[in-house]
Design a protein around this motif. Structure first.
Motif, PDB file in Angstrom:
ATOM      1  N   VAL A  98       8.378   2.878 -17.423  1.00 23.93           N
ATOM      2  CA  VAL A  98       7.747   4.125 -17.008  1.00 23.93           C
ATOM      3  C   VAL A  98       8.600   4.811 -15.945  1.00 23.93           C
ATOM      4  O   VAL A  98       8.936   4.203 -14.919  1.00 23.93           O
ATOM      5  CB  VAL A  98       6.326   3.876 -16.453  1.00 23.93           C
ATOM      6  N   PHE A  99       8.922   6.072 -16.196  1.00 27.44           N
ATOM      7  CA  PHE A  99       9.675   6.892 -15.249  1.00 27.44           C
ATOM      8  C   PHE A  99       8.846   8.134 -14.920  1.00 27.44           C
ATOM      9  O   PHE A  99       8.323   8.795 -15.819  1.00 27.44           O
ATOM     10  CB  PHE A  99      11.019   7.316 -15.857  1.00 27.44           C
ATOM     11  N   ALA A 100       8.732   8.434 -13.630  1.00 28.87           N
ATOM     12  CA  ALA A 100       7.986   9.622 -13.203  1.00 28.87           C
ATOM     13  C   ALA A 100       8.826  10.399 -12.205  1.00 28.87           C
ATOM     14  O   ALA A 100       9.530   9.809 -11.378  1.00 28.87           O
ATOM     15  CB  ALA A 100       6.657   9.224 -12.562  1.00 28.87           C
ATOM     16  N   GLU A 101       8.772  11.728 -12.311  1.00 24.05           N
ATOM     17  CA  GLU A 101       9.499  12.535 -11.332  1.00 24.05           C
ATOM     18  C   GLU A 101       9.043  12.145  -9.934  1.00 24.05           C
ATOM     19  O   GLU A 101       7.862  11.864  -9.702  1.00 24.05           O
ATOM     20  CB  GLU A 101       9.268  14.020 -11.602  1.00 24.05           C
ATOM     21  N   GLU A 102       9.979  12.128  -8.996  1.00 20.49           N
ATOM     22  CA  GLU A 102       9.740  11.582  -7.660  1.00 20.49           C
ATOM     23  C   GLU A 102       8.485  12.157  -7.011  1.00 20.49           C
ATOM     24  O   GLU A 102       7.679  11.423  -6.428  1.00 20.49           O
ATOM     25  CB  GLU A 102      10.947  11.825  -6.755  1.00 20.49           C
ATOM     26  N   TYR A 103       8.293  13.464  -7.099  1.00 16.70           N
ATOM     27  CA  TYR A 103       7.132  14.064  -6.445  1.00 16.70           C
ATOM     28  C   TYR A 103       5.834  13.543  -7.055  1.00 16.70           C
ATOM     29  O   TYR A 103       4.880  13.231  -6.336  1.00 16.70           O
ATOM     30  CB  TYR A 103       7.181  15.588  -6.559  1.00 16.70           C
ATOM     31  N   ILE A 104       5.801  13.419  -8.373  1.00 14.12           N
ATOM     32  CA  ILE A 104       4.596  12.927  -9.053  1.00 14.12           C
ATOM     33  C   ILE A 104       4.329  11.472  -8.678  1.00 14.12           C
ATOM     34  O   ILE A 104       3.187  11.089  -8.395  1.00 14.12           O
ATOM     35  CB  ILE A 104       4.751  13.075 -10.581  1.00 14.12           C
ATOM     36  N   LYS A 105       5.379  10.680  -8.672  1.00 13.47           N
ATOM     37  CA  LYS A 105       5.224   9.273  -8.285  1.00 13.47           C
ATOM     38  C   LYS A 105       4.680   9.160  -6.864  1.00 13.47           C
ATOM     39  O   LYS A 105       3.740   8.391  -6.595  1.00 13.47           O
ATOM     40  CB  LYS A 105       6.567   8.548  -8.390  1.00 13.47           C
ATOM     41  N   ASN A 106       5.258   9.922  -5.945  1.00 14.08           N
ATOM     42  CA  ASN A 106       4.813   9.868  -4.546  1.00 14.08           C
ATOM     43  C   ASN A 106       3.369  10.340  -4.396  1.00 14.08           C
ATOM     44  O   ASN A 106       2.590   9.778  -3.624  1.00 14.08           O
ATOM     45  CB  ASN A 106       5.729  10.716  -3.666  1.00 14.08           C
ATOM     46  N   PHE A 107       3.006  11.384  -5.142  1.00 10.92           N
ATOM     47  CA  PHE A 107       1.626  11.878  -5.083  1.00 10.92           C
ATOM     48  C   PHE A 107       0.662  10.791  -5.543  1.00 10.92           C
ATOM     49  O   PHE A 107      -0.396  10.578  -4.928  1.00 10.92           O
ATOM     50  CB  PHE A 107       1.473  13.126  -5.954  1.00 10.92           C
ATOM     51  N   TYR A 108       1.011  10.109  -6.622  1.00  8.93           N
ATOM     52  CA  TYR A 108       0.118   9.071  -7.157  1.00  8.93           C
ATOM     53  C   TYR A 108      -0.043   7.923  -6.170  1.00  8.93           C
ATOM     54  O   TYR A 108      -1.173   7.495  -5.873  1.00  8.93           O
ATOM     55  CB  TYR A 108       0.661   8.547  -8.487  1.00  8.93           C
ATOM     56  N   PHE A 109       1.064   7.411  -5.653  1.00  6.25           N
ATOM     57  CA  PHE A 109       0.991   6.228  -4.798  1.00  6.25           C
ATOM     58  C   PHE A 109       0.478   6.537  -3.396  1.00  6.25           C
ATOM     59  O   PHE A 109      -0.173   5.688  -2.778  1.00  6.25           O
ATOM     60  CB  PHE A 109       2.361   5.540  -4.729  1.00  6.25           C
ATOM     61  N   LYS A 110       0.755   7.707  -2.890  1.00 12.33           N
ATOM     62  CA  LYS A 110       0.349   8.019  -1.518  1.00 12.33           C
ATOM     63  C   LYS A 110      -1.014   8.708  -1.439  1.00 12.33           C
ATOM     64  O   LYS A 110      -1.761   8.494  -0.483  1.00 12.33           O
ATOM     65  CB  LYS A 110       1.410   8.898  -0.844  1.00 12.33           C
ATOM     66  N   GLU A 111      -1.330   9.542  -2.440  1.00 11.74           N
ATOM     67  CA  GLU A 111      -2.576  10.289  -2.378  1.00 11.74           C
ATOM     68  C   GLU A 111      -3.643   9.686  -3.292  1.00 11.74           C
ATOM     69  O   GLU A 111      -4.741   9.343  -2.843  1.00 11.74           O
ATOM     70  CB  GLU A 111      -2.340  11.752  -2.741  1.00 11.74           C
ATOM     71  N   TYR A 112      -3.338   9.545  -4.574  1.00 12.90           N
ATOM     72  CA  TYR A 112      -4.338   9.036  -5.518  1.00 12.90           C
ATOM     73  C   TYR A 112      -4.798   7.629  -5.124  1.00 12.90           C
ATOM     74  O   TYR A 112      -6.014   7.368  -5.042  1.00 12.90           O
ATOM     75  CB  TYR A 112      -3.767   9.017  -6.940  1.00 12.90           C
ATOM     76  N   LEU A 113      -3.858   6.716  -4.887  1.00 15.92           N
ATOM     77  CA  LEU A 113      -4.253   5.344  -4.562  1.00 15.92           C
ATOM     78  C   LEU A 113      -4.917   5.252  -3.193  1.00 15.92           C
ATOM     79  O   LEU A 113      -5.746   4.361  -2.957  1.00 15.92           O
ATOM     80  CB  LEU A 113      -3.043   4.407  -4.635  1.00 15.92           C
ATOM     81  N   ARG A 114      -4.568   6.166  -2.279  1.00 14.70           N
ATOM     82  CA  ARG A 114      -5.253   6.185  -0.975  1.00 14.70           C
ATOM     83  C   ARG A 114      -6.734   6.500  -1.161  1.00 14.70           C
ATOM     84  O   ARG A 114      -7.597   5.821  -0.592  1.00 14.70           O
ATOM     85  CB  ARG A 114      -4.599   7.229  -0.061  1.00 14.70           C
ATOM     86  N   ILE A 115      -7.044   7.508  -1.973  1.00 11.81           N
ATOM     87  CA  ILE A 115      -8.440   7.856  -2.250  1.00 11.81           C
ATOM     88  C   ILE A 115      -9.120   6.741  -3.036  1.00 11.81           C
ATOM     89  O   ILE A 115     -10.289   6.415  -2.785  1.00 11.81           O
ATOM     90  CB  ILE A 115      -8.518   9.185  -3.029  1.00 11.81           C
ATOM     91  N   TYR A 116      -8.394   6.158  -3.977  1.00  7.19           N
ATOM     92  CA  TYR A 116      -8.940   5.042  -4.762  1.00  7.19           C
ATOM     93  C   TYR A 116      -9.414   3.913  -3.845  1.00  7.19           C
ATOM     94  O   TYR A 116     -10.519   3.381  -3.984  1.00  7.19           O
ATOM     95  CB  TYR A 116      -7.885   4.527  -5.740  1.00  7.19           C
ATOM     96  N   ARG A 117      -8.580   3.554  -2.875  1.00  9.44           N
ATOM     97  CA  ARG A 117      -8.929   2.470  -1.955  1.00  9.44           C
ATOM     98  C   ARG A 117     -10.116   2.849  -1.078  1.00  9.44           C
ATOM     99  O   ARG A 117     -10.970   2.009  -0.774  1.00  9.44           O
ATOM    100  CB  ARG A 117      -7.726   2.108  -1.096  1.00  9.44           C
ATOM    101  N   GLN A 118     -10.150   4.090  -0.644  1.00  4.81           N
ATOM    102  CA  GLN A 118     -11.287   4.544   0.179  1.00  4.81           C
ATOM    103  C   GLN A 118     -12.604   4.408  -0.579  1.00  4.81           C
ATOM    104  O   GLN A 118     -13.599   3.904  -0.035  1.00  4.81           O
ATOM    105  CB  GLN A 118     -11.081   5.994   0.599  1.00  4.81           C
TER     106      GLN A 118
END
Length: 407
Positions: A98-118
């Motif tokens: 799996v390859f994702a453009e850097e901005y998309i990857k960063n958004f997923y790991f920093k924003e999406y997963l942050r909300i997921y954990r909350q």
């Protein structure tokens, strides 16, 4: 026979990257498989989708490239063609990169997963059901990444160990070279090996056996004195064999993260409940510096008393007290307090690196306990100590009072 590699992506904005990756695959002697967007416009969409999915099933390797656009969307399925291809690759058990453009990857790991954990860690969360993709998206609100793009990446991350970021086709080609080379080396090693069992598991089992065997060699000279008149030596030997390591936890969605790293056990202590409301210190080892040698049962600041009170709360009428364990920690040390009959055996592990804050650690005591016991032969050693103490718990022993202040 050439290895078939299916290149899956939205084609909008990624045409050049797709072609360059396909060119690399062909020059390496493999067979690239691509379906361009205009194929769906020129043909019946349903027929083309079926053809795509058959091609995914026939491929050996599935390469997913995630960009900003969604591509052809199948309204009946509620997903893009790329998403359907990914689902087919997962269902067919394909090797997936799996390859994702850097901005998309960063958004997923920093924003999406942050909300997921909350959401997962909130008081209203269902412990048996992780937050859904829809719940996380609602919480995020306005996004700079399209919903379907994020949905594809989220589905992919459930099954792959790593998502590679990229800015150009050179990044993808470089990573594919490394990954395919590693796969070839692993294949050669497997073919040359008569033993298919994981070497890591064999080594861990060997280390665990060696640790336990050394402990038993140290312990057996005490067997002739099983009446437990040599508690201090028993604790000293036990301490020297209990090992530390890195403890991880499962965040859900296949995410394994580091919790804390502890050093080898550096102290132990053993207390005995006199049946009249006090614990007397029997023995200690290492860096243990108890603040008192005689502890009241209802002392609110004592880990020993707290662990025993917790044990009797569940078994108030059982004079022998079944084994029970409580875990406590400061910013420097993790304490395991084991209740074995009337004995309370404490083990101290120094914290070397803490990856999460104290508030988060509060909700992960089960992971801490399981992690410490799963390090090499720690659980085996503690089970033997439980047997020794419970078997000899009614024998005479001498509380350690003299010389304690000098320790």
């Amino acid at each position: 026979m050439a290895t078939k590699m299916f290149i899956s992506s939205v084609s909008g904005g990624l045409e050049e990257i797709r072609q360059q990756v396909a060119s690399f695959i062909a020059k390496a002697g493999h067979e690239p498989i691509l379906f361009e967007a205009d194929a769906f416009a020129k043909n019946q969409a349903g027929t083309m989708i079926a053809t795509c999915l058959r091609a995914v099933e026939q491929a050996h390797i599935y390469i997913l490239i995630i960009g900003y656009e969604v591509g052809y969307f199948v309204h009946d399925a509620g997903k893009s063609v790329t998403h359907l291809e990914l689902r087919k690759a997962i269902a067919a058990g394909k090797t997936i990169y799996v390859f994702a453009e850097e901005y998309i990857k960063n958004f997923y790991f920093k924003e999406y997963l942050r909300i997921y954990r909350q959401l997962r860690d909130s008081e209203d969360a269902d412990s048996d059901k992780p937050p859904s993709f829809e719940a996380v998206i609602r919480q995020i609100g306005s996004m700079s990444v399209k919903r379907e793009v994020l949905n594809i990446l989220n589905d992919a991350y459930q099954v792959v160990p790593w998502v590679f970021g990229f800015q150009s086709s050179d990044d993808i080609v470089r990573i594919l070279k490394q990954e395919l080379s590693a796969s070839l080396e692993a294949h050669i090693a497997l073919r040359n090996s008569k033993q298919l069992q994981s070497l890591d598991k064999v080594m861990l089992a060997a280390e665990r056996f060696e640790q336990y065997n050394r402990f038993m060699e140290d312990f057996f000279p005490l067997v002739d004195e099983i009446r437990l008149t040599r508690f201090e030596e028993l604790l000293r030997k036990t301490q020297s064999h209990l090992k530390g390591g890195t403890i991880c936890y499962d965040e859900g969605a296949g995410i394994i993260s580091e919790l804390v790293t502890v050093g080898n056990c550096d102290a132990t202590s053993l207390y005995y409940f006199d049946g009249e409301g006090r614990f007397e210190l029997v023995a200690l080892s290492g860096l243990a510096h108890p603040r008192q040698t005689s502890i009241p049962l209802h002392d609110p600041g004592s880990y020993v008393a707290s662990a025993y009170r917790e044990a009797i709360a569940f078994n108030p009428d059982d004079g022998n007290r079944p084994p029970s364990t409580e875990i406590f920690y400061t910013d420097q040390t993790i304490y395991l307090c084991h209740v074995f009959g009337r004995f309370v055996f404490t083990i101290h592990f120094p914290i070397e690196d803490q990856a999460v804050d104290a508030a988060f650690l509060d909700g992960r005591t089960d992971d801490l306990y399981a992690g410490l016991l799963n390090i090499k032969a720690n659980s085996d050693i503690l089970e033997l100590i439980r047997f020794i103490l419970c078997a000899g718990g009614n024998e005479r022993w001498k509380p350690m009072r003299d010389g304690l202040a000098s320790r």
